[in-house]
Design an enzyme around this catalytic site. Structure first.
Site: not given
Length: 384
Positions: A27, A111, A213-214, A237-238
């Protein structure tokens, strides 16, 4: 916090054996050495660098060369590269391998940022199937014994999906693993990730690990994703923004040793202070480190009884002493606030029509006239 548990799971990415099947997603402006070290202190897994532009690495840009450095405590070392030119990417890979900068290399094809996709880069690139294959094949060859993986999205939009073709091509090229962010570029970070697509990719790619991912906001989500899709690991990630201890919860969920997490306000304050300290060390500048941690304030203290004055103070502090004084005003015994501290964090955005080069979708092959234009995609940006 209740955490679902699964049977003990490990993950092999080439010769790299991970105690838990967990990867930190790159990130921009987040996953520098400081944050990677902090996450590692709580849990286990593979912690990937911020995205590095291949051209900047080949040209030995000063900032880029600093970003690829790892602390001595980081092992295995992982770097993600971005680029659009097979030769430039392979040259960047050779630099990493020949100069021993990393033990693992990842390529970014996810991206969704318009200024990247409008030049044919990021999530737009796998649409050009021959170019994608050339990049991955040459990068794998340049990497030699260093495992090389890819991270991608489902495609450009629902009518132009690429993940199955790209997954098979990457498998044929010899990658060591494939990660799928289960959204299209048009979705950006909105809505809900399509975990079914991860399951489809897992069925299509059989010789190397497939990572999902997600929408992994908790260890429970990671366990559910692996049960639902049969994927081999998860990329987070987030969900770890302001919650580096999530990696401890993930380690526990997958049967590895970890320290119990009791996320009182005092626990969170200590994590925030440690993050600031590591940023100061990374930047070798107290003011810059304290300025960089400001972006994390809202994430760390989401749902906790932290007044506006203290939040504002932390978001403007320029020294560790200021941060210490502000954190000292908190009620460190305040318990974990439950649902108020959970759920989505970080950017989401709205679905939007992807910005693409003129006539990009007319053919899966790259027109000769587009090659020079695509060099403009090699900019300092990240995502996926």
């Amino acid at each position: 916090m209740t955490v679902a548990t699964a049977s003990a799971r490990t993950l092999n990415i080439g010769p790299i054996a991970l105690d838990v099947p967990v990867v930190l997603a790159p990130m921009a402006g987040i996953t520098n050495t400081a944050f990677r070290r902090l996450c590692r202190e709580y849990g286990a897994g593979l912690y990937v660098s911020e995205m590095i532009t291949s051209r900047a690495l080949v040209e030995r840009n000063e900032t880029t060369m600093r970003l690829i450095r790892h602390h001595e405590s980081e092992t295995p070392r992982s770097i993600q590269l971005y680029g659009v030119d097979p030769h430039t990417i392979s040259e960047a890979v050779r630099i990493i391998v020949d100069e021993d900068h990393a033990d693992h290399i990842d390529l970014n094809f996810g991206c969704p940022v318009p200024k990247v996709t409008r030049k044919g880069g990021g999530a737009a690139l796998p649409w050009k199937s021959s170019l994608f294959s050339q990049i991955v094949t040459q990068a794998v060859k340049a990497a030699g014994d260093v495992p090389l993986t890819i991270k991608m999205r489902k495609g450009i939009d629902p009518d132009h999906l690429t993940f199955l073709d790209a997954g098979r091509a990457a498998e044929d090229a010899g990658v060591s693993a494939i990660a799928l962010h289960a959204r299209t570029a048009s979705e950006f970070y909105s809505g809900f990730a399509d975990w079914n697509a991860i399951g489809e990719l897992k069925q299509a790619v059989t010789s190397v690990p497939v990572l999902g991912n997600g929408d992994i906001w908790s260890a429970d989500d990671a366990v559910r994703m692996m049960q639902q899709t049969d994927c081999d690991g998860v990329v987070v990630g987030r969900g770890c923004l302001g919650r580096p201890w999530l990696f401890g919860e993930l380690a526990a969920a997958f049967g590895a040793e970890s320290h119990p997490v009791d996320a009182t306000l005092g626990f969170v304050a200590d994590a925030f202070r440690r993050h600031a300290e590591l940023l100061v060390e990374f930047f070798e500048d107290e003011d810059r480190g304290c300025r960089d941690v400001r972006k994390h304030v809202a994430w760390y203290f989401k749902g906790y009884p932290v007044g506006g004055d203290i939040r504002t103070g932390l978001a403007t502090a320029s020294s560790l002493a200021e941060i210490d004084e502000l954190l000292g005003q908190l009620d460190h015994t305040a318990p974990y606030p439950g649902a108020d501290a959970e759920g989505q964090r970080g950017r989401s955005g709205r679905p939007k029509r992807p910005a693409l080069p003129d006539k990009w979708l007319e053919s899966r092959e790259l027109a000769a006239s587009a090659s020079e234009m695509m060099r403009g995609a090699e900019i300092e940006n990240s995502g996926g």
